[in-house]
Each structure stands twice: as structure tokens, then as C-alpha cells.
Design an enzyme around this catalytic site. Structure first.
Site, PDB file in Angstrom:
ATOM      1  N   HIS A  84       0.860  -1.184   0.000  1.00 37.92           N
ATOM      2  CA  HIS A  84       0.000   0.000   0.000  1.00 37.92           C
ATOM      3  C   HIS A  84       0.894   1.230   0.000  1.00 37.92           C
ATOM      4  O   HIS A  84       2.006   1.213   0.515  1.00 37.92           O
ATOM      5  CB  HIS A  84      -0.908   0.016   1.234  1.00 37.92           C
ATOM      6  CG  HIS A  84      -2.211   0.723   1.012  1.00 37.92           C
ATOM      7  ND1 HIS A  84      -3.315   0.109   0.451  1.00 37.92           N
ATOM      8  CD2 HIS A  84      -2.583   1.997   1.261  1.00 37.92           C
ATOM      9  CE1 HIS A  84      -4.305   0.981   0.375  1.00 37.92           C
ATOM     10  NE2 HIS A  84      -3.889   2.139   0.855  1.00 37.92           N
ATOM     11  N   ASP A 163     -13.776   1.900   6.891  1.00 41.05           N
ATOM     12  CA  ASP A 163     -12.843   2.675   6.064  1.00 41.05           C
ATOM     13  C   ASP A 163     -13.526   3.124   4.775  1.00 41.05           C
ATOM     14  O   ASP A 163     -13.280   4.229   4.290  1.00 41.05           O
ATOM     15  CB  ASP A 163     -11.583   1.867   5.741  1.00 41.05           C
ATOM     16  CG  ASP A 163     -10.548   2.730   5.008  1.00 41.05           C
ATOM     17  OD1 ASP A 163     -10.158   3.758   5.555  1.00 41.05           O
ATOM     18  OD2 ASP A 163     -10.168   2.384   3.878  1.00 41.05           O
ATOM     19  N   ARG A 170     -13.519  11.713   4.392  1.00 34.47           N
ATOM     20  CA  ARG A 170     -12.282  12.498   4.553  1.00 34.47           C
ATOM     21  C   ARG A 170     -11.923  13.211   3.259  1.00 34.47           C
ATOM     22  O   ARG A 170     -11.472  14.358   3.262  1.00 34.47           O
ATOM     23  CB  ARG A 170     -11.133  11.572   4.977  1.00 34.47           C
ATOM     24  CG  ARG A 170     -11.214  11.132   6.431  1.00 34.47           C
ATOM     25  CD  ARG A 170     -10.209  10.039   6.732  1.00 34.47           C
ATOM     26  NE  ARG A 170      -8.843  10.426   6.499  1.00 34.47           N
ATOM     27  CZ  ARG A 170      -7.892   9.584   6.040  1.00 34.47           C
ATOM     28  NH1 ARG A 170      -8.180   8.330   5.766  1.00 34.47           N
ATOM     29  NH2 ARG A 170      -6.673  10.030   5.866  1.00 34.47           N
ATOM     30  N   SER A 185      -6.445   3.980   8.524  1.00 32.13           N
ATOM     31  CA  SER A 185      -7.105   3.658   7.255  1.00 32.13           C
ATOM     32  C   SER A 185      -6.299   2.584   6.518  1.00 32.13           C
ATOM     33  O   SER A 185      -6.839   1.572   6.057  1.00 32.13           O
ATOM     34  CB  SER A 185      -7.204   4.940   6.410  1.00 32.13           C
ATOM     35  OG  SER A 185      -7.509   4.650   5.074  1.00 32.13           O
ATOM     36  N   LYS A 189      -7.193  -1.808   6.449  1.00 29.07           N
ATOM     37  CA  LYS A 189      -7.360  -2.536   5.165  1.00 29.07           C
ATOM     38  C   LYS A 189      -6.347  -3.667   5.057  1.00 29.07           C
ATOM     39  O   LYS A 189      -6.677  -4.780   4.661  1.00 29.07           O
ATOM     40  CB  LYS A 189      -7.159  -1.578   3.975  1.00 29.07           C
ATOM     41  CG  LYS A 189      -8.323  -0.644   3.735  1.00 29.07           C
ATOM     42  CD  LYS A 189      -8.228   0.045   2.381  1.00 29.07           C
ATOM     43  CE  LYS A 189      -7.250   1.182   2.314  1.00 29.07           C
ATOM     44  NZ  LYS A 189      -7.579   2.386   3.089  1.00 29.07           N
TER      45      LYS A 189
HETATM   46  N1  URA Z   1      -4.269   5.463   1.667  1.00 29.26           N
HETATM   47  C1  URA Z   1      -5.272   5.001   2.456  1.00 29.26           C
HETATM   48  O1  URA Z   1      -5.751   3.904   2.265  1.00 29.26           O
HETATM   49  N2  URA Z   1      -5.722   5.792   3.416  1.00 29.26           N
HETATM   50  C2  URA Z   1      -5.209   6.992   3.668  1.00 29.26           C
HETATM   51  O2  URA Z   1      -5.666   7.643   4.584  1.00 29.26           O
HETATM   52  C3  URA Z   1      -4.165   7.474   2.860  1.00 29.26           C
HETATM   53  C4  URA Z   1      -3.711   6.677   1.851  1.00 29.26           C
END
Ligand code: URA
Length: 435
Positions: A84, A163, A170, A185, A189
């Protein structure tokens, strides 16, 4: 136990810590549609200004993770490694990296995100591919991972629904650049993905949500520590986001550039980053040392196995793999215009934040939760830091759908480039690591 949200907002606004029970109550109530967006936005803004202590962040992440199920991917015989990025401009790395790594025998079960603020999102980009769906139910997610070793899907009502909701809120309420909100966040995930290991790309610079290396290092260490508390090893590369990655910004534009990377024709910076993250993912999976991992990745690119894996992913998720051979099948807005250099010199600045904002104004990102994005608009950069340009040379080509969006975008782009009479050092791609 029921709480009054106005009181919890006030507690956080005054910089006091909330209890585990209170934080779970907020997440559960919001996920169950019992809290209105305006109260949640207000709470998120209080977090943005006041932060969360480590105990609160642990509870908040746990509450987000527990809002859905954790995948059971034990049926996959391959090691499972996640990836990620904290997000940036032109950061299309996952679209080439995930198939590349999967082609080397590592399963990549990836829950991705949409555009956030000025930064693009993998889901939005992939949805440029005609027919491609990112909405998979749990059964389809699990079967696809077992069948082809790669999934790139969205949060859902089953997977981190908290999320899913908070992320889009957000995006539209100016509450993205908060370290605890970013860490929770991302980690909620990733912890739902049933991983053996996780590789993160924490961006640093103008187009990132962490503007300097110290802040990025802190965010990285926070996520490593959350991973450790769940038994998931996390490796983080800190990487540069002062200028966009690669030359394409915008959804279909970035899919086309990812295809070029898989064809061995990508720009040097994105190729370097893809290989560096790929090496970390393979090593984390236990597939040899860094040198062996690099060799495997090179071979998967050269043989076409990585491109083929991207085709399998596209087909499995309902898309048309013909885009791999013919990127003109991707959506493209009908008009283009060039931005030209006002003077001769060396490019000293090609500002990621400015270019990201300009792309959102073109329609590549959202201004409100309900906005439909335009997959076919985008910006192609012709000059980045260190390049020499003559007066009148093209700096970028803007692909647009209508004059109003173009005008708003051009006004922003006007300040994106800076010039120098002196030669400029190229911007390094990788700035550090945290393990
Ligand atoms: N990627 C995400 O999944 N969440 C965030 O808050 C920022 C980047």
C-alpha cells in the site's frame, strides 16, 4: 453503552483521549448509519488537529478492522504479501507491481483506495478499463486469489466498511492529512487481507500527505508498530513525492503508463520504484535474497509473464484485456492543449501538489462525495526536474473535456514549474526505509 456524539467531539476537540469503548461506539454507530456525516466530519477534524495517542490509535484501527471481516485466505498455497502507498500524484505503482510480483509466485490480495484529496486512487484508475469492477464479494475475492494469485478490490460492506465510509468522507472534508487517520485507514485494510507480510510506500514531499522525511518516518514507524501488534511484519520504503511519479497523471493516462511499465517501456523513476518495492515483497515472501528477487522480477518483465498476469487480473474482474495491446480502448477526453515553457533553462521544480490539484480540477478527482470522476482527462508531463527546455518547448499536454474545467486547471498549472539557469540534480526516488 450509548454516548452523546456532541460530547465525544468536544472531548477530542479539547485534546483529551477517548476510551476504547467510546472509539468503538463511534466506528460502530457510523458504520451502522446511526451517526450523520456532519458529526463524523467534525470528529475527524478534531482528530486532525488534536491527534490520537498510541492507545487510541490502536483501538481506532481495531474498531475499523472489526467493522468487517478478516479474509481467510488459507486456501492459497502461495505466500501472501500486501502493498500500500500513502498516496501521491501519478503514483500508479500498484497496477504494474501487483501483477509483476504475482507473476513471481507471490499472492497479492489487495484492498485499494479511491482518489484522496489531490492524490489519485488505484480503484478509480482501474475502473478506466472498460468493464473492470473493483466491487467483489468475499467468495469472489477468495476464489480469484486462489485461481490467479492477485486481486485488486475495494473496501465493501463486508471488508472494512468503516474505512469505506470514512475514506470518502475524509476526501470531501479536508480531513485527509492526519497521521492517525492515515495509519488506521491503511492498516485496517491491510490487516483484513490475511497477509504473511506487508510492504508500504510512504511518500514524502509536496504531493504527499507527509511533507518531510521526519514526519514520514514517524508515520512509517507507527504502521510498523501496528503491524507488529497483529503479528504482521511490515517493511516501509520512504519515497520521493515532490514531483509526480512517471509522466502521466489522470486515471486512464496512468493505466496506459502502467501497461508501458509492464512492457519494459516505463519512465525510469516508476520502474526504479516498482523494482525496489517488488524486491522487498519477494524477499518478505521468503523467495530468495534481494539479488535473486531482482533477477526474478527482471525475468517476469522480459518474458511477458507480468503483463500476462495483468491481463488475467483484468479478465477476472470483468475488464477487457484487449487494452493491453491497444491502450486507445481506454477512455480519452476529446481535446488536448499544450502548456509551453515561458523561458529557456533547466527545470528546478515540477510540483506534485499543484499538478495533482490541477488534475482534480480537470475532473480526474472528486470535489464532493457524490462527484463522478472523468476517467478520460489527464496531464502528460514533458519536462521534469533536471530537464533542459528551450522557450516555447512543451512542458505538458492537458487532455480535457470542456473549456471551463480546462481554464480552472490551467490557472493552477501556471505555477507548477520552476526554472533555473544552473543544472539541477535529478530527484532521488528512494529516500530511506523503516523496518
Ligand atoms: N491510503 C489510504 O488507504 N488511506 C489513507 O488515509 C491514505 C492513503
Amino acid at each position: 453503552m450509548t454516548y452523546r456524539m456532541t460530547e465525544l467531539i468536544a472531548t477530542k476537540r479539547e485534546g483529551k483521549a477517548l476510551t476504547q469503548e467510546q472509539l468503538f461506539w463511534i466506528i460502530d454507530s457510523y458504520t451502522d448509519d446511526e451517526l450523520p456525516d456532519y458529526q463524523m466530519s467534525s470528529f475527524l477534524m478534531a482528530v486532525l488537529f488534536q491527534g490520537m495517542d498510541d492507545v487510541e490509535l490502536g483501538c481506532w484501527t481495531d474498531a475499523m478492522l472489526s467493522s468487517g471481516v478478516v479474509l481467510d485466505l488459507s486456501g492459497s498455497p502461495l505466500p501472501k504479501v500486501g502493498k500500500h502507498s500513502t498516496g501521491g500524484v501519478g503514483d500508479k505503482t500498484s497496477m504494474a507491481l501487483a501483477p509483476l510480483v504475482a507473476a513471481c509466485g507471490v499472492a497479492v490480495p489487495k484492498i485499494s483506495g479511491r482518489g484522496l484529496g489531490h492524490s489519485g486512487g488505484t480503484l478509480d484508475k482501474l475502473e478506466s478499463i472498460p468493464g473492470f469492477t473493483t466491487e467483489l464479494d468475499l467468495g469472489r475475492f477468495t476464489r480469484q486469489l486462489e485461481d490467479i494469485g492477485i486481486v485488486l478490490a475495494s473496501q465493501s460492506e463486508e471488508l472494512v466498511p468503516a474505512d469505506r465510509r470514512i475514506y470518502s468522507l475524509r476526501d470531501a472534508t479536508g480531513t485527509v492529512p492526519s497521521l492517525p487517520l492515515i495509519a488506521s485507514s491503511i492498516m485496517s485494510k491491510k490487516l483484513a487481507e490475511d497477509l504473511d507480510a506487508l510492504v508500504l510506500d510512504v511518500k514524502v514531499g509536496s504531493g504527499a500527505f507527509t511533507k518531510d522525511v521526519e514526519e514520514a518516518r514517524f508515520l512509517a514507524a507507527t504502521m510498523v508498530s501496528i503491524g507488529r501488534s497483529y503479528g504482521t511484519p511490515v517493511v516501509v520504503l520512504l519515497t520521493s513525492m515532490d514531483q509526480p511519479l512517471g509522466v502521466e497523471v489522470g486515471n486512464a493516462n496512468e493505466v496506459a503508463e502502467s501497461i508501458a511499465v509492464l512492457r519494459g517501456e516505463g519512465p525510469a523513476d516508476i520502474v526504479e520504484l516498482t523494482m525496489a518495492l517488488g524486491v522487498e515483497m519477494l524477499v518478505a515472501a521468503g523467495i530468495g535474497d534481494a539479488e535473486q528477487a531482482g533477477g526474478l522480477l527482471e525475468a517476469a518483465l522480459a518474458s511477458g509473464a507480468a503483463l500476462e498476469k495483468f491481463g488475467e487480473l483484468i479478465a477476472a474482474q470483468g475488464g477487457d484485456p484487449a487494452v493491453l495491446d491497444d491502450p486507445t480502448l481506454l477512455p480519452a477526453a476529446p481535446q488536448t492543449t499544450d502548456i509551453t515553457s515561458p523561458l529557456a533553462g533547466t527545470i528546478a521544480r515540477c510540483d506534485a501538489l499543484t499538478i495533482g490539484r490541477a488534475a482534480v480540477r480537470l475532473g480526474a478527482g472528486r470535489e464532493t462525495k457524490e462527484d463522478e470522476i472523468d476517467h478520460g482527462v489527464g496531464i502528460t508531463l514533458h519536462a521534469k526536474v533536471g530537464d533542459e527546455v528551450s522557450a516555447g518547448a512543451p512542458l505538458a499536454t492537458v487532455r480535457y473535456r470542456d473549456a471551463d474545467h480546462l481554464a480552472a486547471s490551467l490557472e493552477i498549472l501556471d505555477s507548477a514549474w520552476g526554472f533555473s539557469a544552473e543544472p539541477q540534480e535529478p530527484v532521488p526516488v528512494i529516500l530511506g526505509e523503516v523496518r
